[in-house]
Structure formats: structure tokens, C-alpha cells
Design a protein around this motif. Structure first.
Motif, PDB file in Angstrom:
ATOM      1  N   ASP A 274       3.984  32.019 -52.927  1.00  0.00           N
ATOM      2  CA  ASP A 274       4.399  31.147 -51.836  1.00  0.00           C
ATOM      3  C   ASP A 274       3.766  31.691 -50.551  1.00  0.00           C
ATOM      4  N   ALA A 275       4.071  31.082 -49.401  1.00  0.00           N
ATOM      5  CA  ALA A 275       3.435  31.479 -48.142  1.00  0.00           C
ATOM      6  C   ALA A 275       3.716  32.937 -47.784  1.00  0.00           C
ATOM      7  N   ALA A 276       4.941  33.374 -47.980  1.00  0.00           N
ATOM      8  CA  ALA A 276       5.295  34.755 -47.639  1.00  0.00           C
ATOM      9  C   ALA A 276       4.561  35.745 -48.543  1.00  0.00           C
ATOM     10  N   GLU A 277       4.495  35.440 -49.834  1.00  0.00           N
ATOM     11  CA  GLU A 277       3.813  36.333 -50.767  1.00  0.00           C
ATOM     12  C   GLU A 277       2.307  36.328 -50.514  1.00  0.00           C
ATOM     13  N   THR A 278       1.758  35.173 -50.152  1.00  0.00           N
ATOM     14  CA  THR A 278       0.333  35.102 -49.830  1.00  0.00           C
ATOM     15  C   THR A 278       0.023  35.999 -48.635  1.00  0.00           C
ATOM     16  N   ALA A 279       0.875  35.964 -47.630  1.00  0.00           N
ATOM     17  CA  ALA A 279       0.683  36.828 -46.455  1.00  0.00           C
ATOM     18  C   ALA A 279       0.750  38.300 -46.852  1.00  0.00           C
ATOM     19  N   ARG A 280       1.687  38.640 -47.725  1.00  0.00           N
ATOM     20  CA  ARG A 280       1.800  40.038 -48.170  1.00  0.00           C
ATOM     21  C   ARG A 280       0.542  40.454 -48.921  1.00  0.00           C
ATOM     22  N   ARG A 281       0.068  39.595 -49.821  1.00  0.00           N
ATOM     23  CA  ARG A 281      -1.129  39.915 -50.599  1.00  0.00           C
ATOM     24  C   ARG A 281      -2.367  39.972 -49.719  1.00  0.00           C
ATOM     25  N   ASP A 282      -2.407  39.146 -48.677  1.00  0.00           N
ATOM     26  CA  ASP A 282      -3.555  39.167 -47.771  1.00  0.00           C
ATOM     27  C   ASP A 282      -3.689  40.517 -47.073  1.00  0.00           C
ATOM     28  N   ALA A 283      -2.578  41.242 -46.951  1.00  0.00           N
ATOM     29  CA  ALA A 283      -2.642  42.587 -46.363  1.00  0.00           C
ATOM     30  C   ALA A 283      -3.490  43.526 -47.216  1.00  0.00           C
ATOM     31  N   ASP A 284      -3.691  43.178 -48.495  1.00  0.00           N
ATOM     32  CA  ASP A 284      -4.511  43.993 -49.397  1.00  0.00           C
ATOM     33  C   ASP A 284      -6.010  43.682 -49.283  1.00  0.00           C
ATOM     34  N   LEU A 285      -6.387  42.687 -48.489  1.00  0.00           N
ATOM     35  CA  LEU A 285      -7.792  42.270 -48.436  1.00  0.00           C
ATOM     36  C   LEU A 285      -8.763  43.397 -48.066  1.00  0.00           C
TER      37      LEU A 285
END
Length: 129
Positions: free
Chosen positions: A14-25
Motif C-alpha cells: 500500500d502507499a505507506a509500505e511503498t514509502a517504507r520500501r522506497d527508503a531502501d532505494l
């Protein structure tokens, strides 16, 4: 050296999890650059969400198309790496470095060479005879 396919699976985000995963970019970028510089990376890609998938089946000589993924599972195939590794241990070591391994899973599978495919098919044919 054999090639290994690393298949990356995780729950749809979801949007919150996508934001969390984007921190791994930044970590993803570093790993991709290292694999490219070492000559180990033969290919990689991130897949669009499973809702964009089309599944193709042939049944009774008819083509059937289904929108979405074939399997109804919690985890979806989100991307892949095709790597040239010395052995399974090296492929596993690289898989363990991928951020997706912390919240999803990485399936490591050796690629079958054309010669291996022919041998495999010959063994199957002999067993059926």
C-alpha cells in the motif's frame, strides 16, 4: 560459471509500505552498481503491479487470456536478477543482500543451459518409453 535467476517476491504494497520500501532505494542502487561493475549482472528488472499482468493459457487449442496474475497468492513476483555466479553459495550471498529478503523472499534458481535441457528431455523421453 553458471547463471542464477533471483526471483524477488513480496506482498503488494500500500502507499505507506511503498514509502517504507522506497527508503531502501539507495541500498538497491549500490547493489545494482556493484553487480554491474563486477560483470555478474546479466539482467534485472522491476515488474509493474500484478494488476497489470495478463495470464495466457492454451486449452483445447484455444487461447485464454486472464487479467491479473495466474496464482492468487499473498506474495507476488516483483522483479528479478539474472546473475553469473561462481556457484550457488555466491548466488545465495547476493540474494541475502537484497532489501526484499528482509520483508519478502528471494528464490534462487539455477538457469538450465540448452545442453542441460536436451539431456533432461532425453531422460524424460527414455523414462516414458
Amino acid at each position: 560459471m553458471p547463471n542464477y535467476m533471483l526471483l524477488l517476491y513480496a506482498d503488494e504494497a500500500d502507499a505507506a509500505e511503498t514509502a517504507r520500501r522506497d527508503a531502501d532505494l539507495p541500498e538497491w542502487k549500490q547493489i545494482i552498481e556493484e553487480l554491474g561493475a563486477s560483470g555478474k549482472m546479466l539482467g534485472n528488472g522491476r515488474l509493474r503491479p500484478s494488476a497489470t499482468a495478463t495470464t495466457v493459457r492454451i486449452r483445447d487449442h484455444e487461447t485464454e487470456l486472464t487479467d491479473g496474475p495466474f496464482a492468487v497468492t499473498k506474495e507476488i513476483l516483483g522483479g528479478y536478477f539474472l546473475l553469473d555466479c561462481a556457484d550457488l553459495d555466491e548466488a545465495i550471498t547476493i540474494a541475502a543482500r537484497l532489501p526484499v529478503a528482509r520483508f519478502g523472499s528471494v528464490e534462487v534458481r539455477p538457469e538450465m543451459t540448452a545442453e542441460e535441457m536436451l539431456r533432461y528431455r532425453n531422460v524424460e523421453a527414455a523414462a516414458e518409453a
